[in-house]
Design a protein around this motif. Structure first.
Motif, short mmCIF file in Angstrom:
data_model
loop_
_atom_site.label_atom_id
_atom_site.label_comp_id
_atom_site.label_asym_id
_atom_site.label_seq_id
_atom_site.Cartn_x
_atom_site.Cartn_y
_atom_site.Cartn_z
N HIS A 63 0.84 -1.19 -0.02
CA HIS A 63 0.04 0.00 0.08
C HIS A 63 0.83 0.98 -0.02
CE1 HIS A 63 -3.55 2.41 0.61
NE2 HIS A 63 -3.06 3.09 1.61
N ASP A 65 0.73 5.29 0.73
CA ASP A 65 -0.09 6.57 1.26
C ASP A 65 0.54 7.73 0.62
OD1 ASP A 65 -1.35 4.92 3.13
OD2 ASP A 65 0.04 5.26 4.75
N ASP A 66 -0.36 8.79 0.29
CA ASP A 66 0.18 9.94 0.07
C ASP A 66 0.43 10.87 1.46
OD1 ASP A 66 -2.52 11.03 1.02
OD2 ASP A 66 -3.10 11.43 -0.70
N LYS A 68 -1.46 13.22 2.90
CA LYS A 68 -2.50 13.44 3.85
C LYS A 68 -2.86 11.83 4.68
CE LYS A 68 -7.26 14.75 4.01
NZ LYS A 68 -8.13 15.38 3.02
N GLU A 69 -2.85 11.10 3.69
CA GLU A 69 -3.44 9.86 4.43
C GLU A 69 -2.07 9.21 5.46
OE1 GLU A 69 -4.62 5.22 2.68
OE2 GLU A 69 -3.60 6.64 1.39
N GLU A 72 -2.67 11.38 8.71
CA GLU A 72 -3.99 11.02 9.40
C GLU A 72 -4.02 9.53 9.86
OE1 GLU A 72 -7.35 11.11 11.06
OE2 GLU A 72 -6.42 12.63 10.16
N LYS A 73 -3.16 8.70 9.35
CA LYS A 73 -3.25 7.33 9.99
C LYS A 73 -2.28 7.56 11.33
CE LYS A 73 -3.29 4.21 6.17
NZ LYS A 73 -2.71 3.10 5.11
#
Length: 147
Positions: A63, A65-66, A68-69, A72-73
Motif C-alpha cells: 500500500h 499513502d500520500d 495526507k493519508e 491521518e493514520k
C-alpha cells in the motif's frame, strides 16, 4: 604566483564543499531522528513540518499513502507506534537529495489492537528545500531473515 593562487582557491573550495557535506549529513541525521519521534508522538504539526506535500509513503505490504493519508493514520492512531528503534543507518547525499537506509524495529498498538512487532528495512529520500530537509519518499520492505 598564479599557480599558488589557483591551488589555494581550489583547496578552499574543496574544504568548503567537504564542510557543507558534513553539515548536511548532521542535518539529515537530526531530521531523521525528529521524524522517528514524530511517528511515535503522532503530533500533526510535527509530522507535517517534516514532509513534502508530494510525499509517497510505501508500506511493506504494497500500500502507498500520500502525505495526507500518512499523517491521518498516525494522528488518528490507526497506525500507532509505541516504540521505534533504528539501527544500521547509512546516509548518502547527492546534490540536494539525501538517501537514508536503515533497519526499523517497532512495537505497535494500531487502532487499539494488541501490541505487535514490526521489523523492516527502510529507504527514505529527503530533499533540501531552502535550508530544510523534507521527506519526499519512503519505502519499506520486510527485513531479510538472518540465516
Amino acid at each position: 604566483m598564479i599557480k599558488k593562487l589557483i591551488f589555494a582557491i581550489g583547496f578552499m573550495m574543496a574544504v568548503s564543499v567537504s564542510a557543507q557535506k558534513t553539515s548536511d549529513k548532521e542535518a539529515v541525521n537530526a531530521v531523521a531522528e525528529k521524524f522517528r519521534l514524530a511517528m511515535i508522538s503522532g503530533e500533526k504539526p510535527d509530522l507535517e513540518s517534516l514532509i513534502l506535500p508530494e510525499l509517497t509513503y510505501g508500506h511493506s505490504g504494497g500500500h502507498i499513502d500520500d502525505a495526507k493519508e500518512f499523517v491521518e493514520k498516525l494522528v488518528s492512531k490507526k497506525s500507532d507506534f509505541v516504540t521505534i528503534d533504528i539501527t544500521n543507518q547509512t546516509l548518502n547525499i547527492v546534490g540536494n537529495t539525501a538517501i537514508v537506509r536503515h533497519h526499523f524495529y517497532a512495537t505497535t498498538a494500531d487502532a487499539g489492537k494488541a501490541p505487535g512487532d514490526v521489523t523492516l528495512d527502510i529507504l527514505l529520500v529527503w530533499v533540501k528545500v531552502k535550508n530544510d530537509w523534507k521527506l519526499l519518499a519512503r519505502q519499506a520492505v520486510k527485513a531479510e531473515k538472518k540465516k
